[in-house]
Design a protein around this motif. Structure first.
Motif, short mmCIF file in Angstrom:
data_model
loop_
_atom_site.label_atom_id
_atom_site.label_comp_id
_atom_site.label_asym_id
_atom_site.label_seq_id
_atom_site.Cartn_x
_atom_site.Cartn_y
_atom_site.Cartn_z
N LEU A 116 0.82 -1.21 0.00
CA LEU A 116 0.00 0.00 0.00
C LEU A 116 0.85 1.26 0.00
CD1 LEU A 116 -2.90 1.24 0.36
CD2 LEU A 116 -2.35 1.34 2.80
N ASP A 117 0.58 2.14 -0.94
CA ASP A 117 1.12 3.50 -0.94
C ASP A 117 -0.04 4.39 -0.49
OD1 ASP A 117 1.86 6.14 -1.58
OD2 ASP A 117 3.19 5.45 -3.18
N MET A 118 0.00 4.80 0.76
CA MET A 118 -1.12 5.51 1.36
C MET A 118 -1.46 6.78 0.59
SD MET A 118 -1.34 6.88 5.27
CE MET A 118 0.13 7.89 5.07
N LYS A 119 -0.46 7.61 0.32
CA LYS A 119 -0.72 8.88 -0.35
C LYS A 119 -1.20 8.66 -1.78
CE LYS A 119 1.15 13.47 -1.24
NZ LYS A 119 0.39 13.56 -2.49
N ARG A 120 -0.57 7.70 -2.48
CA ARG A 120 -0.96 7.46 -3.86
C ARG A 120 -2.42 6.98 -3.94
NH1 ARG A 120 -1.53 9.58 -8.11
NH2 ARG A 120 -2.20 8.20 -9.80
N THR A 121 -2.83 6.15 -2.98
CA THR A 121 -4.21 5.69 -2.96
C THR A 121 -5.17 6.84 -2.75
OG1 THR A 121 -3.52 3.53 -2.09
CG2 THR A 121 -5.84 4.12 -1.82
N PHE A 122 -4.83 7.75 -1.84
CA PHE A 122 -5.66 8.93 -1.61
C PHE A 122 -5.73 9.78 -2.88
CE2 PHE A 122 -6.87 11.49 2.42
CZ PHE A 122 -8.03 11.93 1.82
N ASP A 123 -4.58 9.96 -3.55
CA ASP A 123 -4.56 10.73 -4.79
C ASP A 123 -5.47 10.09 -5.85
OD1 ASP A 123 -2.74 12.37 -3.56
OD2 ASP A 123 -1.00 11.64 -4.71
N GLU A 124 -5.44 8.77 -5.93
CA GLU A 124 -6.28 8.07 -6.91
C GLU A 124 -7.76 8.32 -6.65
OE1 GLU A 124 -5.07 4.05 -6.51
OE2 GLU A 124 -3.24 4.27 -7.71
N ILE A 125 -8.13 8.38 -5.37
CA ILE A 125 -9.53 8.65 -5.03
C ILE A 125 -9.92 10.05 -5.51
CG2 ILE A 125 -11.17 8.95 -3.12
CD1 ILE A 125 -9.45 6.94 -1.54
N VAL A 126 -9.05 11.01 -5.25
CA VAL A 126 -9.33 12.39 -5.68
C VAL A 126 -9.44 12.46 -7.19
CG1 VAL A 126 -8.41 14.73 -5.75
CG2 VAL A 126 -8.27 13.40 -3.63
N GLU A 127 -8.50 11.84 -7.88
CA GLU A 127 -8.50 11.90 -9.34
C GLU A 127 -9.71 11.20 -9.95
OE1 GLU A 127 -3.59 11.91 -9.71
OE2 GLU A 127 -4.75 10.09 -10.04
N ALA A 128 -10.20 10.17 -9.26
CA ALA A 128 -11.32 9.41 -9.80
C ALA A 128 -12.67 10.08 -9.53
CB ALA A 128 -11.33 8.00 -9.22
N HIS A 129 -12.74 10.95 -8.52
CA HIS A 129 -14.04 11.48 -8.11
C HIS A 129 -14.12 13.01 -8.17
CE1 HIS A 129 -13.90 7.43 -6.25
NE2 HIS A 129 -15.20 7.43 -6.50
N ALA A 130 -13.17 13.64 -8.84
CA ALA A 130 -13.23 15.10 -8.97
C ALA A 130 -12.86 15.50 -10.40
CB ALA A 130 -12.28 15.76 -7.96
N GLU A 131 -13.39 16.62 -10.84
CA GLU A 131 -13.02 17.14 -12.15
C GLU A 131 -11.53 17.48 -12.16
OE1 GLU A 131 -14.90 17.35 -14.79
OE2 GLU A 131 -16.66 16.54 -13.71
N PRO A 132 -10.89 17.43 -13.32
CA PRO A 132 -9.43 17.63 -13.38
C PRO A 132 -8.95 18.90 -12.69
CG PRO A 132 -10.22 16.83 -15.48
CD PRO A 132 -11.44 17.08 -14.64
N ASP A 133 -9.63 20.05 -12.92
CA ASP A 133 -9.18 21.30 -12.29
C ASP A 133 -9.32 21.24 -10.78
OD1 ASP A 133 -8.60 22.27 -14.77
OD2 ASP A 133 -10.44 23.47 -14.96
N ARG A 134 -10.44 20.71 -10.32
CA ARG A 134 -10.64 20.61 -8.88
C ARG A 134 -9.69 19.58 -8.27
NH1 ARG A 134 -16.40 20.85 -5.96
NH2 ARG A 134 -16.09 22.97 -6.78
N ALA A 135 -9.45 18.49 -8.97
CA ALA A 135 -8.52 17.48 -8.46
C ALA A 135 -7.12 18.07 -8.30
CB ALA A 135 -8.47 16.28 -9.42
N ARG A 136 -6.70 18.88 -9.29
CA ARG A 136 -5.38 19.50 -9.20
C ARG A 136 -5.31 20.46 -8.02
NH1 ARG A 136 -5.13 20.65 -13.96
NH2 ARG A 136 -5.94 22.79 -13.94
N ALA A 137 -6.38 21.21 -7.79
CA ALA A 137 -6.41 22.14 -6.66
C ALA A 137 -6.31 21.39 -5.33
CB ALA A 137 -7.69 22.98 -6.70
N ILE A 138 -6.98 20.25 -5.25
CA ILE A 138 -6.92 19.46 -4.02
C ILE A 138 -5.53 18.89 -3.82
CG2 ILE A 138 -7.79 17.37 -2.90
CD1 ILE A 138 -10.46 17.86 -4.34
N LEU A 139 -4.97 18.29 -4.87
CA LEU A 139 -3.66 17.64 -4.74
C LEU A 139 -2.57 18.63 -4.38
CD1 LEU A 139 -3.81 15.20 -7.81
CD2 LEU A 139 -4.25 14.68 -5.41
#
Length: 458
Positions: A116-139
């Motif tokens: 498990l890569d904890m941060k990468r998994t969290f990033d994948e959730i954001v990328e899968a459930h947010a629009e690209p611009d919003r995902a980038r702002a979150i990340l």
């Protein structure tokens, strides 16, 4: 005649320890792990327990054995020591399942492993459930980066998120999970609800309110309506940190419900009939106390417990020779006495040696050497063996045996306390290996011991 000593050991009426018995395990069912992994209805096995009890090795060994018996298996580990990768012949593991070579599977059996890569998994959730611009702002948000890297419970939550992702892919028919090494072995059960509650809680909603109002009006609302809270938080955390939190909350607004939904789904997945929990412990007091607490918690949460894996159990092929008699024999050797030499001799206490069954070890070790026939020729003379050295070595071996028997007795008492409290829990014992596991052959050896049911003398 035997009786119970104050600490629970079996002893004779004159206080000598007897060899350990196995009556405690006779009263509980045997955990049949081959049946568990062969059952195609078993889709998830969760290995849990206190830290340092062998969860990672148990998970890996089960994965290897299941794959070589025809299952398509993925092992998910959260162990940062990377021992799993090394034992499977992989340079490194990451957040992507990697196929393990060298598996002698049949009927399409395969083994994949990942860490498990904890941060990468969290990033994948954001990328899968947010629009690209919003995902980038979150990340890119500083608060998110801190949260995803080390917020309390994040690792446990992401382990369950990854489990849900693997199960949804339906690429493997068995997932073996090595739970995180945490302060409490129960953290991963609570993490989905805890993080879901945090992201969907009143505090977050309160912080979200000014962002929803927007612009200066929002900041005015914040200053008027929450001046006490922001003043306190500003002093404790700093104004910039609070601003980062608000920006993060605003960007994550549409995702909060998803966290709660997935948390609930993961929890139901853990309760499903296709899931089996294995509580892993060693025969030590603290580990089995944690195991007992875990068993009770799983029952309270209505989660399916398969049984207890008792790791690193010690045994002895000379269990007939008790610790007391081994110590007495060693003392007699030190003093130049002969013990248990044969019928008609007496032991140190003056009682006939035939009162007890003679110990082959004590007899052979303390009997005088048999003279050899004189050679007819005169070959090169071998160095003479000093009888005193032999006695000293034998006395040392007897003391080591006495210590081993004390360990066996302590492990038995600790295990029997657990089985007395939970006689319904199936148990398998895994005999201790002489060294660490470094390769697939070692994992196969662990698998053989896991499925043997009861530890054999070692």
């Amino acid at each position: 005649m035997t009786e119970k000593s104050p600490d629970g050991r079996d002893s004779t009426s004159d206080g000598r320890d007897t060899a350990p018995e196995t009556h405690g395990l006779d009263a509980v069912p045997v955990l049949e792990l081959d049946q568990l992994i062969d059952d195609l209805g078993t889709r998830i096995i969760v290995c849990c327990g206190a830290g340092g009890v062998g969860k990672t090795t148990t998970a890996a060994a089960l994965g290897v054995r299941a794959a070589e018996r025809g299952r398509r298996v993925v092992v998910l580990t959260i162990d940062p020591a990377r021992r799993l990768a090394q034992s499977m012949g992989i340079d490194s593991l990451d957040n992507t399942p990697r196929k393990v070579d060298g598996i002698k599977g049949s009927d399409g059996g395969e083994l994949h492993a990942m860490m498990l890569d904890m941060k990468r998994t969290f990033d994948e959730i954001v990328e899968a459930h947010a629009e690209p611009d919003r995902a980038r702002a979150i990340l890119e948000n500083p608060f998110y980066q801190s949260l995803s890297a080390g917020f309390a419970g994040t690792q446990e939550y992401m382990a369950m998120e990854k489990l849900g992702q693997l199960r949804a892919r339906d690429e493997w028919d068995l997932i073996v999970v090595d739970t995180p090494p945490s302060r409490s072995a129960l953290d991963f059960l609570d993490a989905p609800k805890r993080l879901g509650s945090f992201l969907d809680g009143k505090f977050i909603k309160l912080l979200m309110a000014p962002a929803k109002v927007g612009g200066r009006a929002g900041m005015k609302f914040l200053n008027v309506g929450m001046s006490m809270m922001t003043g306190t938080l500003g002093k404790l955390l700093g104004g910039q940190f609070l601003k980062d939190v608000q920006t993060f909350v605003a960007a994550m607004d549409t995702m909060f419900g998803g966290f709660r939904t997935r948390a609930d789904a993961t929890y139901k997945l853990l309760q499903a009939p296709g899931t089996a929990f294995l509580v892993v412990a060693t025969p030590e007091r603290d580990a089995l106390r944690e195991a007992a607490y875990f068993v009770e918690r799983l029952a309270a949460e209505e989660m399916p417990l398969a049984g207890l894996v008792l790791n690193r159990v010690h045994g002895s092929a000379a269990a007939r020779l008790s610790a007391e008699r081994a110590r007495a024999a060693a003392e007699n050797l030190d003093e130049g006495r002969i013990v248990d030499q044969g019928r008609g001799k007496t032991d140190r206490g003056g009682s006939p040696a035939t009162e007890h069954e003679p110990s082959d070890l004590a007899t052979a070790a303390t009997a005088p050497p048999v003279p050899e026939a004189a050679p007819t020729a005169a070959p090169a003379q071998e160095p003479a063996v000093d009888d005193a050295d032999v006695r000293q070595l034998t006395a040392g071996l007897l003391r080591l045996h006495a210590e081993r028997m004390r360990v066996l007795a302590r492990e038995q008492r600790t295990r029997d306390r657990f089985t007395a409290l939970h006689p319904e829990v199936a148990v398998t014992e895994v005999a201790a290996l002489p060294g660490d596991v470094h390769d697939l052959a070692g994992l196969r050896a662990i698998g053989d011991r896991l499925t043997a049911g009861r530890a054999s003398p070692a």
